[in-house]
Scaffold this active site. Structure first.
Site, mmCIF file in Angstrom:
data_model
loop_
_atom_site.group_PDB
_atom_site.id
_atom_site.type_symbol
_atom_site.label_atom_id
_atom_site.label_comp_id
_atom_site.label_asym_id
_atom_site.label_seq_id
_atom_site.Cartn_x
_atom_site.Cartn_y
_atom_site.Cartn_z
ATOM 1 N N SER A 92 -9.698 1.410 2.803
ATOM 2 C CA SER A 92 -8.851 2.187 1.922
ATOM 3 C C SER A 92 -7.753 1.386 1.226
ATOM 4 O O SER A 92 -7.174 1.864 0.252
ATOM 5 C CB SER A 92 -8.200 3.325 2.714
ATOM 6 O OG SER A 92 -7.352 2.800 3.726
ATOM 7 N N LYS A 137 0.847 -1.195 0.000
ATOM 8 C CA LYS A 137 0.000 0.000 0.000
ATOM 9 C C LYS A 137 0.882 1.245 0.000
ATOM 10 O O LYS A 137 1.885 1.301 0.741
ATOM 11 C CB LYS A 137 -0.900 -0.032 1.245
ATOM 12 C CG LYS A 137 -1.945 1.073 1.314
ATOM 13 C CD LYS A 137 -2.817 0.907 2.568
ATOM 14 C CE LYS A 137 -3.958 1.897 2.650
ATOM 15 N NZ LYS A 137 -4.812 1.678 3.837
ATOM 16 N N SER A 148 -9.798 -0.800 7.083
ATOM 17 C CA SER A 148 -9.246 -0.695 5.728
ATOM 18 C C SER A 148 -8.519 -1.914 5.201
ATOM 19 O O SER A 148 -8.144 -1.938 4.034
ATOM 20 C CB SER A 148 -8.305 0.501 5.638
ATOM 21 O OG SER A 148 -9.059 1.666 5.506
HETATM 22 N N1 GLN Z 1 -13.034 3.835 6.152
HETATM 23 C C1 GLN Z 1 -12.486 4.330 7.387
HETATM 24 C C2 GLN Z 1 -12.100 5.762 7.229
HETATM 25 O O1 GLN Z 1 -12.370 6.292 6.215
HETATM 26 C C3 GLN Z 1 -11.305 3.497 7.804
HETATM 27 C C4 GLN Z 1 -10.105 3.775 7.011
HETATM 28 C C5 GLN Z 1 -8.935 2.977 7.451
HETATM 29 O O2 GLN Z 1 -9.079 1.956 8.117
HETATM 30 N N2 GLN Z 1 -7.770 3.466 7.111
HETATM 31 O O3 GLN Z 1 -11.538 6.373 8.076
#
Ligand code: GLN
Length: 494
Positions: A157, A82, A181
């Site tokens: 994400s 990532k 994410s």
């Molecule tokens: N979808 C969540 C957010 O937007 C979690 C994102 C993540 O785990 N990095 O914050």
């Protein structure tokens, strides 16, 4: 012969590490780069592919094997990373224009450990900008797509990493978790994704979003592959003061053992109910029934503060992000917009560099921390978080593992939620509480909908039970037959 990429990771690495075996790391990396070249135009899982570096690393590894040197448990295994994790010499963008032109000067601890174990980094994967989002549509460089249906999102994400593994481009990938994410895209892409216990994996070299929630997490097609990567990256690190070693305790041993007598928690607040997809509800029921058929018992319980998960998360995470992202000011890293005054340079660089969702979080967080509001929002959220942790400890006194859906619905269409931040935030309704409470949780494949979309089931264990949970994931696959199945697109390139 099928592609070496499709072998279980342990088998693949054992072949590469054996000088008498004809399979070389160079062949494995070549197979991965060929699949990426053929398929990634449609998926956009990668932001940057390091052909030359990957081939060089593979050749070096093959030389070491030929010289009779011992190589690690991930020998020759292509790894996608990532793009919020530092890999020395490669761009590090966090899918943000604000980091345009920045190249990481060194490896994150997890990368150094993966490389030392023989893994070969083939490239950096797409994400929601600074890991804020649930669909990988918030990338400044364009969205990623779900390999099971290119009209749908891979989740987020860490959507690029999940799509890359699901499409067979790489056997393993790294993502990061702040509120789901890794698990949510794993669920939407039909693979395994693990959120480690907070502190079990070093955050050194991971660009911070919300430091008290962030963890690096591994993706694989099976629980065994995912555990192989988890074992390599975990452990205390002098460069991250919050990291520590977790000895495998009795909780992990119970999860790794027989299903007979396993106490499976069914938490009222994690039941998807009428708001979720009926096929997801049915998939979870099937998994629980399979566990019960093998001697597990269901324990119905309530963790009332889980209901506050999303509101607490959306105070704590933006508050920490507003502080962490202050460093992107046009001076230290990446892109700059010049201005006659320093303040204007900061403001213009940040305005041009950050996307809409990142700005929304910075504003929310700054507000929640501001004098006059901090007591009402930040302090209140933190006290609820503490109380939630206590409720979780009490829950794990009554059961060994919680089994629920990972996401209330399968992959949704690109654009469907992009204009509605609250709908996007609710994608994580079943995952954020594990980040707030700190414990480990994994998403494993639990079949497909009639339309062919993957469904995931979440297994959540007590602190430190990570490897036990992953072992339970493997046992569950044996009990249910529910495993990763390659999407049609992955079969286009042998
Ligand atoms: N979808 C969540 C957010 O937007 C979690 C994102 C993540 O785990 N990095 O914050």
């Amino acid at each position: 012969m099928a592609s070496p990429l499709d072998l279980p990771v342990a088998e693949l690495a054992a072949c590469v590490a054996d000088p008498r075996d004809p399979l070389r790391a160079a062949d494995v990396v070549d197979a991965s780069l060929r699949r990426i070249a053929a398929l990634d135009g449609r998926l956009h899982a990668f932001l940057h592919v390091d052909d030359a570096g990957a081939r060089r690393a593979a050749a070096d590894l093959d030389d070491r094997v030929a010289r009779g040197e011992a190589v690690g448990p991930l020998a020759g295994v292509p790894l996608a990373v990532k793009d919020n994790l530092a890999v020395a010499g490669l761009p590090l963008t966090c899918a943000s224009k604000v980091l345009g032109g920045y190249v990481a000067p060194r490896d994150a601890t997890v990368i150094a450990r993966a490389k030392a174990a023989g893994a070969i980094v083939v490239g950096k994967t797409n994400l929601d900008e600074f890991a804020m989002g649930s669909s990988t549509e918030n990338s400044a460089f364009g969205a990623s797509r779900n390999p099971y249906d290119l009209a749908r999102v891979p989740g987020g994400s860490s959507g690029g990493s999940a799509a890359a593994v699901a499409a067979g481009l790489v056997p393993l990938a790294l993502g990061s978790e702040t509120g789901g994410s890794v698990r949510q895209p794993a669920s939407l892409c039909g693979i395994v994704g693990h959120k480690p216990t907070y502190g079990r994996v070093s955050r050194n070299g991971l660009v911070a979003f919300a430091s008290s929630l962030d963890q690096v997490g591994p993706f694989g097609r099976s629980a065994e592959d995912t555990a192989a990567l988890q074992r390599v990256i975990e452990g205390a690190d002098p460069l991250d003061a919050t990291s520590r070693a977790f000895p495998d305790g009795p909780a992990a041993a119970r999860l790794a053992g027989d299903l007979a007598g396993l106490r499976v928690g069914v938490v009222e607040e994690l039941e998807v109910g009428a708001t979720g997809d009926p096929e997801v509800v049915a998939a979870v029921e099937r998994v629980r029934a399979a566990l019960v058929a093998r001697g597990a018992t269901l324990v119905r319980l309530s963790v009332p503060l889980m209901k506050a998960g999303i509101p607490v998360y959306y105070v704590v995470a933006p508050a920490e992000c507003s502080s962490n992202l202050a460093r992107f000011d046009g001076i230290r890293y990446g892109a700059r917009v010049d201005a006659p005054e320093l303040d204007a340079l900061y403001a213009r660089s940040r305005d041009a560099g950050f996307g809409a969702e990142v700005k929304r979080r910075i504003l929310l967080g700054t507000f929640a921390l501001s004098a006059g509001y901090a007591d009402a929002f930040y302090k209140r959220a933190m006290s609820l978080r503490g109380a939630l942790r206590e409720q979780m400890t009490a829950a794990f006194a009554r059961c060994d593992v919680l089994v629920s859906a990972t996401s209330p619905f399968p992959a949704f269409r690109a654009g469907e939620k992009a204009g509605d931040p609250l709908a996007m935030y609710l994608c994580d309704v079943l995952t954020v509480t594990a980040n707030l409470a700190g414990g480990p949780a994994v998403s494993v494949p639990a079949g497909r909908t009639r339309a062919g979309l993957p469904v995931g089931v979440q297994l959540w264990g007590p602190d430190g039970s990570d490897l036990g949970l992953l072992a339970l994931g493997a046992t569950l696959r044996g009990a249910t037959g529910l495993a990763y199945e390659a999407p049609a697109l992955a079969r286009e390139v042998p």
